[in-house]
Design a protein around this motif. Structure first.
Motif, PDB file in Angstrom:
ATOM      1  N   SER A 163       0.868  -1.415  -0.011  1.00  0.00           N
ATOM      2  CA  SER A 163      -0.051  -0.114  -0.035  1.00  0.00           C
ATOM      3  C   SER A 163       0.731   1.188  -0.060  1.00  0.00           C
ATOM      4  O   SER A 163       0.400   2.303  -0.437  1.00  0.00           O
ATOM      5  N   ASP A 164       1.826   1.387   0.553  1.00  0.00           N
ATOM      6  CA  ASP A 164       2.792   2.400   0.825  1.00  0.00           C
ATOM      7  C   ASP A 164       3.973   2.861  -0.102  1.00  0.00           C
ATOM      8  O   ASP A 164       4.870   3.393   0.421  1.00  0.00           O
ATOM      9  N   ALA A 165       3.916   2.393  -1.116  1.00  0.00           N
ATOM     10  CA  ALA A 165       4.940   2.646  -2.322  1.00  0.00           C
ATOM     11  C   ALA A 165       5.015   4.129  -2.702  1.00  0.00           C
ATOM     12  O   ALA A 165       3.714   4.481  -2.938  1.00  0.00           O
ATOM     13  N   ILE A 166       5.726   4.743  -2.299  1.00  0.00           N
ATOM     14  CA  ILE A 166       5.891   6.203  -2.684  1.00  0.00           C
ATOM     15  C   ILE A 166       7.434   6.279  -3.371  1.00  0.00           C
ATOM     16  O   ILE A 166       8.231   5.672  -3.238  1.00  0.00           O
ATOM     17  N   ARG A 167       7.548   7.681  -3.842  1.00  0.00           N
ATOM     18  CA  ARG A 167       8.867   8.051  -4.278  1.00  0.00           C
ATOM     19  C   ARG A 167       9.560   8.761  -3.500  1.00  0.00           C
ATOM     20  O   ARG A 167       9.341   9.885  -2.675  1.00  0.00           O
ATOM     21  N   ILE A 168      10.426   7.935  -2.806  1.00  0.00           N
ATOM     22  CA  ILE A 168      11.325   8.546  -1.687  1.00  0.00           C
ATOM     23  C   ILE A 168      12.869   8.806  -2.141  1.00  0.00           C
ATOM     24  O   ILE A 168      13.647   8.065  -2.706  1.00  0.00           O
ATOM     25  N   ASN A 169      13.158  10.240  -1.934  1.00  0.00           N
ATOM     26  CA  ASN A 169      14.440  10.705  -2.590  1.00  0.00           C
ATOM     27  C   ASN A 169      14.590  10.167  -4.135  1.00  0.00           C
ATOM     28  O   ASN A 169      15.393   9.799  -4.553  1.00  0.00           O
TER      29      ASN A 169
END
Lengths: 264, 143
Positions: free
Chosen positions: A90-96
């Motif tokens: 659920s918490d895939a995001i673009r980190i750095n």
């Protein structure tokens, strides 16, 4: 330690302005059709950067950081989460700048003394802040018939047995958690929202190479037109982004070879 | 975000096998080019006095042999085919709108056709011993 977190904030988007599937049939929500401009396709997410400062331990996960920000500093900050243990996707995001799961990324993994940037996944419509509309992604998933289609010409009287060797053929693609980190890291999807994307190919592989399945040809048909496997440019972004370590580019290569073999 | 297009509404219907064929052609021409370009460079640059021996007489001497005519024709076709197919994928990926894509592909197709025609013409109609040219510029077999 004191950390700086920059979050891409996007005001809540009405269904019509973000909707991708069925936008023309949803009554007054539909509104004017979205202009198809190059800018809309290739720019970074809309919205603005908001900077937060907070205390965090090096071993805190980015998900912990987000939870702390939401409960202690800004209740309007919106993100998606569920299990928090790297398995629900659920918490895939673009980190750095890289697609990762917030629950599998630690503060210390991101290098000290540098602001941490958090953005919604690229290439999918943003609903609000870090939450994206997964529908185009799931439509691609459905297009490859992601379920076992067994031979039903005779009524089975026992289980459909499979040897460990037969299972090993597709074991790597059973690990997909549909987090969208791969598909939204793909530069082909960024320029072309019609592209089927690596996730759908991984899940096609899961059944195409299953000894009990008989519908490989139907899945090949879904992957064979202009938006299918042949559009893959082997940039390896998907393989790098996958939090489950699925060798996605290799998987797509295996599908290409199987499709060539079938065509011959 | 851009709506997904209805596949039935696409201006150009792409045959199911077209992309597969194009992908295979890309690999075949790629492998062929390694051999053809490698052989071309080896003969032109590593024999005799290297690049200094490449002049009108050298090229004329090569094209007097059907072997090098066919070699260079294959080089021309594989190079242009590989390059044009690559450009086609770039156009498909980055040019917005069906009409603009079609236009660019047509322009590219015309350019490639002209280059193939000109190249083949030169290879097969090349006169190694043009009348009245200084003898020291011509291959040794010119009378």
């Amino acid at each position: 330690m004191e950390i700086t977190v920059k979050v891409r904030r996007v005001p809540e988007q009405e269904g019509a302005s973000r909707s991708v599937v069925g936008a023309e049939s949803s009554g007054e929500m539909a509104g004017a059709a979205q202009p198809r401009t190059g800018k809309a396709r290739t720019s970074t997410a809309p919205g603005y950067w908001q900077t937060y400062h907070m205390e965090a331990k090096p071993t805190d996960r980015i998900l912990d950081v987000l939870m702390a920000l939401k409960s202690e500093q800004d209740g309007t900050l919106t993100f998606r989460r569920s299990c928090g243990h790297g398995i629900c996707g659920s918490d895939a995001i673009r980190i750095n700048g890289k697609n990762r799961l917030a629950c599998k990324t630690l503060v210390k993994d991101l290098g000290p003394g540098r602001a941490i940037t958090l953005e919604p996944l690229k290439g999918l419509p943003v609903v609000k802040d870090l939450v994206v509309d997964m529908e185009p992604f799931l439509a691609a998933y459905r297009s490859v018939l992601p379920y076992l289609i067994a031979d039903t010409s005779t009524t089975p009287t026992t289980e459909r047995l499979q040897s460990p060797q037969e299972h090993a053929r597709f074991e790597k693609t059973t690990k997909c958690i549909l987090c969208a980190a791969c598909t939204t890291s793909c530069p082909v999807l960024w320029t072309n929202p019609d592209y089927t994307g690596p996730m759908a190919m991984v899940n096609a592989h899961r059944f195409v190479f299953d000894s009990r399945d008989v519908a490989a040809e139907e899945r090949f048909a879904a992957l064979s037109d202009g938006e299918g496997v042949w559009r893959c440019r082997t940039t390896f972004n998907c393989t790098e982004a996958c939090p489950r370590d699925i060798p996605i580019t290799e998987v797509i290569g295996e599908l290409k070879r199987a499709m060539i073999a079938q065509a011959l | 975000m851009i709506p997904r297009r209805d596949p039935a509404k696409r201006a150009v219907v792409v045959p199911q096998r077209a992309e597969l064929t194009s992908w295979v052609i890309m690999r075949v021409t790629g492998a062929l080019l390694i051999v053809l370009v490698g052989g071309h460079l080896a003969i032109n640059l590593m024999t005799g006095h290297g690049v200094h021996s490449v002049d009108f007489a050298f090229v004329s001497g090569k094209w007097a042999s059907p072997f090098w005519q066919v070699w260079d024709l294959l080089l021309l076709l594989a190079g242009l085919g590989h390059g044009a197919n690559g450009m086609r994928t770039v156009i498909n990926d980055y040019v917005r709108g069906d009409r603009a894509r079609l236009t660019w592909k047509l322009v590219m197709g015309v350019v490639v056709a002209i280059l193939v025609a000109l190249g083949s013409l030169v290879i097969f109609t090349h006169d190694p011993c043009p009348h009245g040219a200084p003898a020291d510029l011509l291959p040794s077999f010119c009378g």
